[in-house]
Write an enzyme that holds these catalytic residues in place. Structure first.
Site, PDB file in Angstrom:
ATOM      1  N   HIS A 192     -32.396  21.068  -5.269  1.00  0.00           N
ATOM      2  CA  HIS A 192     -33.178  20.009  -5.759  1.00  0.00           C
ATOM      3  C   HIS A 192     -34.366  19.725  -4.943  1.00  0.00           C
ATOM      4  O   HIS A 192     -35.289  18.858  -5.119  1.00  0.00           O
ATOM      5  CB  HIS A 192     -32.274  18.728  -5.415  1.00  0.00           C
ATOM      6  CG  HIS A 192     -31.573  18.397  -3.959  1.00  0.00           C
ATOM      7  ND1 HIS A 192     -30.526  19.554  -3.797  1.00  0.00           N
ATOM      8  CD2 HIS A 192     -31.966  17.930  -2.826  1.00  0.00           C
ATOM      9  CE1 HIS A 192     -30.218  19.274  -2.345  1.00  0.00           C
ATOM     10  NE2 HIS A 192     -31.170  18.255  -1.950  1.00  0.00           N
ATOM     11  N   ASP A 233     -30.227  27.915  -3.148  1.00  0.00           N
ATOM     12  CA  ASP A 233     -29.824  26.998  -1.829  1.00  0.00           C
ATOM     13  C   ASP A 233     -30.918  25.726  -1.995  1.00  0.00           C
ATOM     14  O   ASP A 233     -32.269  25.969  -2.294  1.00  0.00           O
ATOM     15  CB  ASP A 233     -30.140  27.946  -0.472  1.00  0.00           C
ATOM     16  CG  ASP A 233     -29.905  27.103   0.584  1.00  0.00           C
ATOM     17  OD1 ASP A 233     -28.763  26.323   0.582  1.00  0.00           O
ATOM     18  OD2 ASP A 233     -30.935  26.832   1.232  1.00  0.00           O
ATOM     19  N   ASP A 257     -19.687  23.939   2.953  1.00  0.00           N
ATOM     20  CA  ASP A 257     -20.251  23.162   3.779  1.00  0.00           C
ATOM     21  C   ASP A 257     -19.735  21.661   3.843  1.00  0.00           C
ATOM     22  O   ASP A 257     -20.375  20.651   4.208  1.00  0.00           O
ATOM     23  CB  ASP A 257     -21.933  22.858   3.449  1.00  0.00           C
ATOM     24  CG  ASP A 257     -22.055  22.565   2.135  1.00  0.00           C
ATOM     25  OD1 ASP A 257     -21.154  22.462   1.251  1.00  0.00           O
ATOM     26  OD2 ASP A 257     -23.298  22.857   1.709  1.00  0.00           O
TER      27      ASP A 257
END
Length: 1587
Positions: free
Chosen positions: A610, A607, A729
């Site tokens: 980055h 999750d 999402d």
């Protein structure tokens, strides 16, 4: 990378890793753990016996750059799962800097045992310069592994080269399934098709079909079987679960309250950690064993829920002003926002934002509040305090003297800048406390005293300092102003979005509980007297376009103060520091969380990857892989850069990057996404068939048997894609495109040749994106029934996806036409395939069929499998309060579509015609099968070549492999020439090498868009050309029959059975196989030096085949054509221009002797020896018909080659007794070749040599036969006069005049305009240094032979001082030896000039050897030119040179004359230096007109080989190589990297005659020249002997 290899995080985990499992067992149920790790098992495999029927192991070759690092295209290497151990071969070119005492290091456990991030093994690179530099590494398990090479630098220091990573895919195993289609291509219903079987199969990553489910909407675990059954029935192979842990107060799955406890709602009650884990593992086991569903979950590393109880105990786990002081003003601002929000009504401000006016009123009041906080005090220096501080320092005498730049008299503005830049302002930019920015009083006092020397009064000095401070503060106030404005703008924009914008969340009334914007800090509940700075921790979030490697909670980021973070108010950002020692409890706690997940789940989705610090990610995934070595890891990255993506992929070992179909804005962009990620290789790919080679390789451990291997070059990789139609999402199809598009997009994504994914809401047609926080309803389980959206179609496509991956459908094609996308998948071995036709629905409303032409499938039949349209009567969302439901819909199956067949000029075809009713969103699926498919064609095309080429000789191979256009036209009377590819141009060779140049690129990169591929698809002309040009020449070359037949049979079969779009593949397959066989045939007929050599050695050996062949217009025999050696291609290939005496004998040693072709070497020696006339051999042989005698050096080159032949060939010395018939009578009269007096007597080679020496000793004086314009239209009349004498004072051979040029530097002026016609560019009259060296070499050799009675003569008769007498070879040799240094060397110190024959005023450079001794009158300066010829003399007669003098001159040549691919022909410091050759230049510049500077600066290839040999000889005797020859060898091989790269990349596959300055291309040069390759082979042969 840095030299230190210890990772910041300390020693990684090191425990025993479970062994690999028996293929028939459940991965979770394997019995006890053995001490053997996968790495141990890999070593056992290679050291164990070869099993009966064992397949060839794979060897993946990674070719590194010269510095030991990967090239850009190899910066990411993805290797397949190690189902069977294989080898990673790391190779580097000899001479590369990194090869110098190189040691390859990696944290892959090459010696067995467990992986540790900081545990490195090493392999020493071989130091044999004649063989490939490579190490073979045994590969046996998954992970991300670091490597680099350490090597010796130029000064002996150890250098750590650039690092790289290789990532190895995990082994995933799942239950096999029965087919989804019956034999009639009918979709089998549930219970009859796609049934989960008992046995397990290996599942490549491309086989993953992942369904994302939000676990809190699935209900308790007791209800999960229904979800498993639905997912299995829809064809999925893995379930992605959002986090199952106990959720925080927001109820978001990603706001985890307790990382070690599962959500109590899963069990219906609160369970202990262990019991909860056991129940989750038990239900996942059911999913895996009964439903064939692997499990994947999110691992959340960046944050924890704002109400995690452990945060109170460990507030250091979050970022707070206490541990991150610059957050103090951000916390003040955040607190002020909350307080401001609680008092809106009391202050007469609107508490609900209903208009822009409300927004502006609130923000105006908010700005006043913010400015009232006086946060500028965190930025600036307090002038009043500074004044008092400096006064105190001045009063106490504590003054630190200013030692910076001169500042006296500088204006205050400059003083402020100087002081700030000197770093004397403490706390600057730290924002740690109010007025925390200050200056030490003593430092300030010293500064002002140095600046204001005229001021003595302390108060005045303090005032002056205060003025400096005021100027310092100007920029600091500006900084505060900018940050404040950014914060206000950020709040305003966020407030507008959350409260006012129509597409925002419409959050409603502002209050303390729902403040203006989301709080940036969580205030932890603690004791009343707890420090709020310690217990106020920053919430996590994200920032637009942020640098993912920069933690935005740390300086220099001020994101929290400037309100740039889009914050998640329910998540506290975790503060790891740079390693476990920075926050021990947190690292230990999260590590245990990650390992627990790895024990339970087969895969992780990272999750917020980055924003995960790399060191954290590496540590945690290392720990997870200790628990589960074959952990699958995927992530979605938002770095904004493919290069940055690769950083995360490489270092974390991310197996798949999530890509989303919904990101495409139109069908064209969607097709681009599919092409990039969803087709695998193009249909008709060549790399797998053409780029591989077979070897027998020893065990990489040094123990164990030799194994058959397939070597596969690595080209670099793209990150593997996990292509979602929609992620959990993102907005629904109804919001982004149209609800109907779910069918077309879902089918295209699921059909792709990569891992694929979806969400339940996509399949069920949920109308809106569901909020993970607010949504409380549960999934409705609809299975495949009515109301299940597109589930039935997904079942088919997902099951086909599974089948295609397991059966190797690795090739594909995507075609986009208007709103249609056609996606094809093909199994290359069987040519069976599937085609999906999808009518996308990017826009709502239309029911039109759209426009698409009939889809033509060449030589292919298509059978309809399935088609469907999606009908949605209403787009209203369900109001069901308990269950999540999709839109009402009906999946309407199409009637079977018949694909008609046809025939046109290109052959038979099938057409897929879209039905009239095919509205947007519709799909069709067809099975395809290539008709009349020749299942054995691949095998047929790749077998038998070696046998077919077994009997051809080297001249046959010249025809097969090479032949330039002019040679071919000459040999075939113009019937054939080089092939012209439309859009690409003519090949440089008619033979296979010509085709291989474009094919190397095409095959490596599957570049099917290359003009050659287009040409092959259009027709079979190229196929016919290849075998017809060979069959045309069978009468002259009968041994070509077998290769011709082999090629023709294969091309005939290709033409008969392969559709045009597959023709490029099979063309490449046949040509590359023939080329490999032909190349092998060359090598096998060569010497051991070539056979065992590296690729560069063998490439240069191929140049001997390029240059030696049969043409009709040039021969070694005037009566018939015979094979002969060309000087260079394509300019010196036919007629009189082909065979040059000088060129032949400079080239003969390397091209023939080192390669073992003694037969043809001898033929050339005997042919030229027969032409001896005037004591010379011809410069131009002209088939021995009209030879021209105008070169002074040619006979000496021939005698040197006779010496080399005698010393290297078997029974080589016997050549001296060989007899040759003499072309001309004894009196040197010119006669035609067929005149009765021609060939009327014979001489032995020994007599020929003696005649050369004797004629020179007597003096040679003649005028060229047929002198005049008919012979040479450029030369002036005196130039035809040939004069050579020996100076018996020195023993040196003197000759030539200012009008001719008798050495290799033979450019004759041609320009009338510039006045240079008939003026040689480099006459070199006198005694050229290389002729002197060649003569000395001959005399030394003959003296030795004569003393042993192996040569029938003792010396020459010469008239010396009026007396004719015998001069023995030794006497003549000694005379030259005595005088050489005196005549040629120019000392470094002019004080020693009197010891040498030197005119000091003509010396241009010292420490060198003259190029000529005794240049003619008026050209004495020419003696002193620094040129590249002296190393020739050094090589053949090193005894002439004093050791230190010689080495010094060579080092100067290295610095001054050596270029990237050759040697400069003149010193750049010379007044005549002109480095760029242009023979067409017709200017009035005499120095360059008509290319007069041919040898006055341009860089020639062939002298490089002599320079290398000379340097090697002298350096290992007098230089650093004396102690360690490898030092010298490494350096000299480094110099070969340029030529090596040129040979590999140039279409001519040779080395050019010359280049312009710094190796730049010269259009007038032969692109491949015999002697350029030859002299490098000579050097490499010397090295081989040393090795």
């Amino acid at each position: 990378m840095a030299k230190a290899v210890k990772a910041k995080g300390g020693q990684g985990p090191s425990i025993q890793i479970p062994p690999k499992l028996n293929p028939s067992t459940d991965p979770q149920e394997a019995g006890g753990i053995t001490p053997k790790t996968p790495a141990d098992e890999g070593l056992d495999f290679f050291e164990g016996a070869v099993a009966p029927g064992e397949a060839a192991i794979h060897v993946y070759e990674l070719r590194l750059d010269s510095d030991g690092g990967p090239s850009k295209e190899l910066s990411y290497i993805r290797l397949p799962p190690a189902y069977t151990p294989y080898i990673l071969r790391v190779s580097i070119q000899a001479g590369s800097p990194a090869a110098k005492n190189g040691v390859f290091r990696t944290n892959f456990p090459l010696d067995g045992g467990a992986f540790g991030r900081d545990k490195f093994t090493k392999r020493t690179l071989p130091q044999d310069f004649s063989k490939p530099v490579q190490v073979d590494l045994p590969i046996s398990h998954a992970g991300a592994f670091l490597y680099w090479i350490e090597y010796d630098g130029p000064s002996g220091e150890r250098i750590t080269g650039r690092s790289g990573y290789f990532n190895i895919d995990p082994i995933l195993r799942t239950k096999a399934r029965t087919p989804i289609l019956d034999k009639d291509l009918q979709v089998l219903p549930k219970g009859k098709g796609a049934i989960v079987k008992d046995e397990y199969v290996n599942l490549p990553l491309d086989g993953l079909s992942i369904l994302t489910v939000v676990s809190k909407w699935m209900g308790p675990l007791t209800d999960w079987r229904r979800h498993f059954e639905e997912a299995k029935d829809r064809g999925y192979t893995m379930l992605h679960y959002t986090p199952l842990q106990e959720r925080g107060e927001s109820d978001s799955p990603y706001s985890i309250r307790s990382q070690t406890k599962y959500d109590p709602q899963l069990f219906g009650r609160v369970l202990g950690e262990k019991e909860g884990t056991n129940k989750v593992e038990a239900v996942l086991k059911i999913a895996r064993e009964e439903y064939g569903l692997l499990s994947l979950t999110d691992v959340v590393l960046n944050h924890t829920a704002n109400d995690s109880p452990w945060l109170v105990e460990h507030p250091e786990a979050g970022f707070s002003p206490s541990n991150t002081p610059h957050l103090a003003p951000a916390l003040e601002l955040d607190t002020a926002i909350i307080e401001f929000s609680s008092k809106l009504a009391a202050n007469g401000l609107p508490s609900k934002v209903s208009s822009e006016q409300d927004l502006n009123v609130i923000i105006s009041a908010f700005e006043k509040t913010i400015r009232g906080l006086d946060l500028w005090q965190y930025y600036v220096v307090d002038p009043a305090r500074e004044k008092e501080t400096i006064k105190a320092a001045l009063a106490s005498g504590e003054i630190e003297v200013w030692r910076g730049s001169h500042i006296k008299g500088k204006p205050v503005s400059d003083l402020a800048i100087i002081f700030r830049d000197a770093g004397k302002v403490k706390g600057l930019g730290q924002l740690a406390s109010r007025f925390g920015v200050h200056v030490d009083g003593a430092v300030a006092a010293g500064f002002v005293k140095a600046a204001f020397t005229e001021i003595q009064d302390a108060d005045a000095l303090a005032t002056a300092w205060q003025k400096v401070v005021d100027v310092l503060n100007v920029d600091l106030y500006k900084e505060w102003e900018e940050d404040t404005k950014a914060a206000i703008d950020g709040v305003k924009n966020r407030l507008k979005y959350t409260r006012l914008d129509a597409h925002g969340p419409q959050m409603g009334e502002i209050s303390k509980e729902s403040p203006l914007v989301e709080p940036y800090f969580t205030r932890l509940a603690s004791t009343p007297d707890a420090d709020p700075k310690a217990y106020s921790v920053a919430n996590n979030g994200w920032i637009w376009n942020a640098n993912p490697l920069q933690n935005f909670a740390l300086l220099p980021s001020k994101a929290y103060l400037r309100r740039e973070v889009i914050v998640w108010g329910d998540c506290v950002k975790l503060r790891y520091g740079s390693g476990p020692s920075d926050n021990p409890w947190l690292w230990k706690f999260v590590t245990s969380y990650v390992q627990s997940l790895a024990k339970t789940f087969e895969g992780f989705r990272i999750d917020n990857c980055h924003s995960t610090p790399l060191e954290v990610g590496k540590h945690m995934l290392d720990a997870a892989r200790v628990t589960r070595p074959d952990l699958y890891v995927c992530a979605e990255l938002f770095t904004g850069s493919e290069d940055m993506d690769l950083v995360f992929v490489r270092e974390l070992g991310i197996n798949s990057l999530i890509r989303e179909s919904g990101n495409a804005w139109d069908p064209k962009e969607f097709s681009r996404l599919l092409y990039r990620h969803g087709v695998g290789k193009p249909i008709g790919s060549m790399d797998g068939a053409c780029m591989v080679s077979k070897e027998e390789i020893p065990s990489p451990t040094g123990k164990g048997p030799v194994r058959e291997a397939i070597v596969i070059p690595l080209n670099g990789s793209m990150p593997h894609a996990l292509l979602y139609d929609l992620t959990h999402d993102n907005e629904s199809p109804l919001d982004k495109r149209s609800a109907e598009d779910a069918l077309s997009t879902g089918a295209l994504a699921a059909f792709s040749a990569c891992a694929v994914g979806s969400v339940k809401g996509f399949d069920d047609l949920y109308p809106k994106l569901l909020g993970l926080v607010q949504e409380k309803r549960l999934y409705e389980v609809t299975g495949l029934e009515n109301g299940s959206g597109i589930a039935k179609a997904k079942r088919l496509i997902n099951e086909l996806h599974f089948e295609m991956v397991l059966k190797g459908y690795v090739e594909g094609h995507v075609h986009q036409e208007n709103d249609y996308i056609v996606l094809s998948r093909v199994q290359p071995t069987t040519q069976k395939g599937y085609v999906l036709v999808a009518h996308t629905a990017f826009h709502t409303g239309s029911k039109d069929r759209g426009i698409i032409e009939p889809i033509k499938l060449r030589r292919t039949k298509a059978k309809f499998i399935y088609g469907a349209t999606l009908s949605i009567p209403s787009y209203e969302a369900s109001k069901d309060p308990k269950q999540l439901k999709g839109l009402p819909s009906e999946l309407n199956e199409l009637a079977p579509v018949i694909s008609p067949q046809g025939l046109d000029h290109e052959g038979p075809f099938t057409e897929i015609i879209v039905p009239e009713y095919f509205p947007p969103g519709s799909i069709m699926v067809f099975e395809t099968q290539l008709q009349q498919f020749d299942a054995d064609l691949d095998t047929f095309c790749t077998t038998g070549a070696q046998e077919a080429f077994a009997d051809v000789d080297l001249v046959d191979l010249n025809v097969i492999l090479h032949r330039s256009d002019v040679e071919e036209r000459d040999a075939t009377a113009g019937v054939f020439g080089t092939y012209d590819i439309p859009g690409s141009g003519k090949l440089v060779y008619c033979g296979l090498e010509g085709w291989m140049h474009p094919l190397r690129h095409i095959m490596r990169y599957n570049d099917l868009g290359h003009p050659l591929c287009g040409h092959l698809r259009e027709g079979s002309w190229a196929l016919d050309y290849i075998h017809k040009r060979l069959s045309h020449q069978l009468e002259i070359f009968p041994k070509l029959a077998k290769p011709t037949k082999w090629i023709q049979e294969r091309f005939d079969r290709v033409k008969a059975s392969v559709p045009n779009y597959m023709r490029p593949k099979y063309f490449a397959l046949v040509v590359s196989e023939a080329y490999k066989a032909a190349r092998r045939a060359v090598v096998e007929q060569c010497s051991e030096f070539i056979v065992s050599g590296h690729s560069f050695t063998q490439d240069l050996a191929l140049c001997s085949i390029q240059m030696h062949g049969l043409v009709k217009s040039a021969s070694l025999d005037p009566s018939k054509p015979t094979p002969s050696l060309a000087a260079g291609l394509p300019h010196f290939t036919t007629g009189w221009a082909r065979c040059w005496g000088r060129d032949v004998f400079i080239s003969l040693s390397g091209l023939f002797l080192t390669t073992g072709n003694y037969t043809d070497a001898k033929k050339h020696i005997l042919a030229f020896a027969s032409t001896l006339k005037h004591g010379l051999i011809p410069n131009l042989l002209d088939s021995v018909r009209s030879p021209r005698y105008n070169s002074r050096d040619s006979p000496w080159w021939m005698v040197q080659n006779i010496q080399d032949y005698a010393n290297s060939a078997p029974d080589g010395l016997s050549i001296l007794q060989e007899s040759v018939k003499r072309r001309f009578p004894k009196d040197d009269t010119w006669v035609p070749w067929d005149d009765p007096t021609a060939y009327s007597y014979s001489s032995t080679i020994a007599e020929i040599i003696q005649e050369i020496l004797q004629r020179h000793a007597e003096g040679i004086h003649f005028r060229e036969y047929n002198a005049g314009a008919n012979l040479d239209m450029q030369m002036n009349d005196p130039g035809f006069n040939i004069d050579i004498d020996v100076d018996w004072e020195t023993g040196l051979p003197m000759g030539g005049n200012e009008h001719n040029c008798g050495t290799w530097m033979d450019k004759m002026g041609e320009s009338v305009k510039a006045g240079t016609k008939g003026v040689p560019g480099t006459p070199r009259d006198g005694a050229p240094v290389e002729i002197t060296g060649l003569l000395k070499s001959t005399l030394r050799w003959l003296s030795e032979l004569s003393s042993k009675s192996k040569f029938p003569f003792q010396g020459v008769q010469a008239i010396i001082k009026g007396e004719k007498r015998l001069v023995t070879y030794k006497e003549w040799s000694d005379l030259i030896q005595t005088n050489f240094e005196k005549c040629y060397f120019i000392p470094l110190d002019r004080d020693f000039d009197n010891e040498y024959h030197i005119d000091s005023k003509l010396v241009n450079r010292r420490g060198i050897y003259k190029d000529v001794y005794g240049s003619g009158k008026g050209r004495e300066w020419a003696d002193y030119q620094f040129r590249c010829n002296f190393p020739i003399a050094m090589t053949v007669a090193p005894e002439l040179f004093e050791g230190k003098h010689g080495l010094g001159a060579l080092k100067l040549a290295d610095q001054v004359l050596r270029g990237p691919k050759g040697m400069k022909t003149l010193d750049p410091a010379d007044w005549k230096y002109r480095p760029d050759y242009d023979n067409s230049n017709d200017s009035d510049d005499a120095s360059i007109a008509k290319g007069l500077n041919y040898h006055n600066g341009p860089e020639w290839g062939w002298p490089l080989g002599y320079f290398l040999r000379a340097y090697l000889y002298f350096d290992i005797r007098h230089g650093i190589g004396k102690e360690d020859p490898k030092q010298t060898l490494h350096y000299l091989h480094y110099l070969l990297l340029g030529p090596r790269k040129h040979v590999e990349s140039d279409p001519w596959r040779g080395l050019p005659e010359l280049t312009n300055k710094n190796g730049e291309y010269c259009k007038d040069s032969c692109p491949t020249q015999a002697w350029s390759a030859s002299t490098l082979l000579d050097f490499l042969a010397v090295v081989h002997e040393l090795d």
